[in-house]
Design a protein around this motif. Structure first.
Motif, PDB file in Angstrom:
ATOM      1  N   UNK A 282       0.831  -1.197   0.000  1.00  0.00           N
ATOM      2  CA  UNK A 282       0.000   0.000   0.000  1.00  0.00           C
ATOM      3  C   UNK A 282       0.873   1.257   0.000  1.00  0.00           C
ATOM      4  N   UNK A 283       0.264   2.391  -0.339  1.00  0.00           N
ATOM      5  CA  UNK A 283       0.915   3.682  -0.185  1.00  0.00           C
ATOM      6  C   UNK A 283       0.819   4.065   1.293  1.00  0.00           C
ATOM      7  N   UNK A 284       1.910   4.518   1.924  1.00  0.00           N
ATOM      8  CA  UNK A 284       1.825   4.903   3.333  1.00  0.00           C
ATOM      9  C   UNK A 284       0.736   5.954   3.550  1.00  0.00           C
ATOM     10  N   UNK A 285       0.083   5.937   4.711  1.00  0.00           N
ATOM     11  CA  UNK A 285      -1.043   6.857   4.939  1.00  0.00           C
ATOM     12  C   UNK A 285      -0.649   8.330   4.980  1.00  0.00           C
TER      13      UNK A 285
ATOM     14  N   UNK B 140       7.320  14.400  -1.155  1.00  0.00           N
ATOM     15  CA  UNK B 140       5.914  14.785  -1.123  1.00  0.00           C
ATOM     16  C   UNK B 140       5.072  13.528  -1.247  1.00  0.00           C
ATOM     17  N   UNK B 141       3.759  13.681  -1.123  1.00  0.00           N
ATOM     18  CA  UNK B 141       2.881  12.521  -1.247  1.00  0.00           C
ATOM     19  C   UNK B 141       2.843  11.970  -2.661  1.00  0.00           C
ATOM     20  N   UNK B 142       3.389  12.694  -3.609  1.00  0.00           N
ATOM     21  CA  UNK B 142       3.456  12.218  -4.989  1.00  0.00           C
ATOM     22  C   UNK B 142       4.807  11.617  -5.334  1.00  0.00           C
ATOM     23  N   UNK B 143       5.767  11.701  -4.431  1.00  0.00           N
ATOM     24  CA  UNK B 143       7.112  11.186  -4.709  1.00  0.00           C
ATOM     25  C   UNK B 143       7.089   9.661  -4.771  1.00  0.00           C
ATOM     26  N   UNK B 144       7.636   9.055  -5.829  1.00  0.00           N
ATOM     27  CA  UNK B 144       7.706   7.591  -5.891  1.00  0.00           C
ATOM     28  C   UNK B 144       8.425   6.988  -4.683  1.00  0.00           C
ATOM     29  N   UNK B 145       9.445   7.674  -4.179  1.00  0.00           N
ATOM     30  CA  UNK B 145      10.180   7.165  -3.016  1.00  0.00           C
ATOM     31  C   UNK B 145       9.266   7.040  -1.808  1.00  0.00           C
ATOM     32  N   UNK B 146       8.298   7.976  -1.694  1.00  0.00           N
ATOM     33  CA  UNK B 146       7.322   7.889  -0.601  1.00  0.00           C
ATOM     34  C   UNK B 146       6.267   6.833  -0.899  1.00  0.00           C
TER      35      UNK B 146
ATOM     36  N   UNK C 274       3.516   0.099  -5.788  1.00  0.00           N
ATOM     37  CA  UNK C 274       2.405   0.195  -4.847  1.00  0.00           C
ATOM     38  C   UNK C 274       1.095  -0.145  -5.539  1.00  0.00           C
ATOM     39  N   UNK C 275       0.084  -0.441  -4.732  1.00  0.00           N
ATOM     40  CA  UNK C 275      -1.184  -0.954  -5.253  1.00  0.00           C
ATOM     41  C   UNK C 275      -2.049   0.109  -5.925  1.00  0.00           C
ATOM     42  N   UNK C 276      -1.706   1.377  -5.747  1.00  0.00           N
ATOM     43  CA  UNK C 276      -2.487   2.433  -6.389  1.00  0.00           C
ATOM     44  C   UNK C 276      -1.949   2.787  -7.768  1.00  0.00           C
TER      45      UNK C 276
END
Length: 306
Positions: free
Chosen positions: A36-39, A51-57, A90-92
């Motif tokens: 999953x993408x971290x919350x 940022x929340x759009x960074x692939x690393x995140x 990630x799943x998204x």
């Protein structure tokens, strides 16, 4: 039989998911590892300019699982460079990658509702003929197949690996109600001939075979320990190599498996086998409930029985 599984996808990058992916990579099966993408962003993420759009995140949990597999002891990879055969995502953002694989293995938390939610996502990208399996240690194949498409049901089975997957030879193979015989053949051939497993065919009963026996043994040992006033260390001396068991014995094995997993397996038998003549054995002792409350889960939290 000619090898059919050339590329696999693993959903769930926890201890089991990441190390199953590692063993697939060991035998030259290209593997996609998704989580999953971290919350939310952590302070450290923000400090690193993410940022929340960074692939690393967004891929952080899958990458963390891969890094864990690279540093695990005993080693999960034959050689560290084999980790290059694993692609994290990630799943998204990367669910479409699963369209290209031959085998999808679900390795998420042992909750039926969460597994069904994952299967909803899988169905949206599932290619005809792709095999799907769950690494559940005891949930019902029939229950997981409820509401699924015919294609899903015919290509679904349970492939229960044991921890650590590279070293534990046993693998339980459990068909669903509608699993095609040729799917079982491909899974058995791949798991036995390619992955080096010893296949045990199990019926769709609570916790199948190994965990039904193993968790009874573990909880019976705990009850006897409490009755005799023995220490954890003493029990492990008595239930290890001296009687032909591995040196991890009872409680070190519990730490390796994880207390949360032990409790889940025990509760699954207690709820699913109401007529078992020794059902009371599977009740969770109070001291283990307190350990769970304190997050003393064993190896995964670096503190448990030891």
């Amino acid at each position: 039989m000619e090898q059919r599984i050339k590329k696999a996808g693993v959903i769930g990058a926890g201890v089991m998911g990441a190390t199953i992916a590692a063993h697939l990579a060991n035998v030259r099966i290209e593997t996609i590892l998704l989580d999953i993408v971290p919350p939310k962003l952590t302070d450290e993420d923000k400090k690193n300019g993410l940022t929340q759009e960074s692939p690393e995140f967004r891929n952080k949990l899958a990458k963390k699982g891969l890094d864990m597999a690279l540093t695990s002891k005993p080693a999960s990879f034959y050689l560290p460079e084999y980790a290059k055969r694993i692609k994290v995502g990630n799943l998204e953002d990367n669910l479409d990658w699963l369209k290209e694989v031959d085998w999808i293995i679900e390795v998420v938390v042992e909750r039926l509702d969460i597994k069904k939610s994952v299967f909803d996502k899988v169905e949206s990208v599932l290619s005809p003929g792709t095999i799907i399996s769950s690494n559940t240690s005891g949930l019902s194949a029939k229950a997981m197949c409820e509401g699924r498409s015919e294609n899903f049901r015919k290509h679904f089975a349970i492939t229960h690996f044991f921890n650590p997957p590279r070293y534990m030879k046993l693998l339980e193979l459990v068909p669903g109600p509608d699993t095609l015989p040729e799917v079982m053949e491909v899974l058995a051939d791949t798991c036995e001939r390619i992955l080096g497993k010893g296949i045990v065919y199990a019926k769709d009963t609570p916790n199948f075979i190994a965990n039904r026996i193993g968790i009874f043994s573990m909880f019976n040992v705990i009850r006897t320990m409490m009755e005799l006033g023995l220490s954890i260390e003493a029990v492990d001396k008595l239930t290890g190599p001296v009687i032909g068991n591995p040196k991890s014995a009872s409680f070190r094995t519990g730490d390796l498996v994880g207390l949360d997993t032990l409790v889940h397996v025990a509760e699954n038998v207690y709820d699913g086998a109401p007529d078992d003549e020794r059902r009371d054995i599977f009740q969770i002792p109070d001291f283990i409930k307190k350990m769970l409350e304190k997050n003393l889960l064993g190896e995964k939290t670096k503190q448990g029985f030891y």
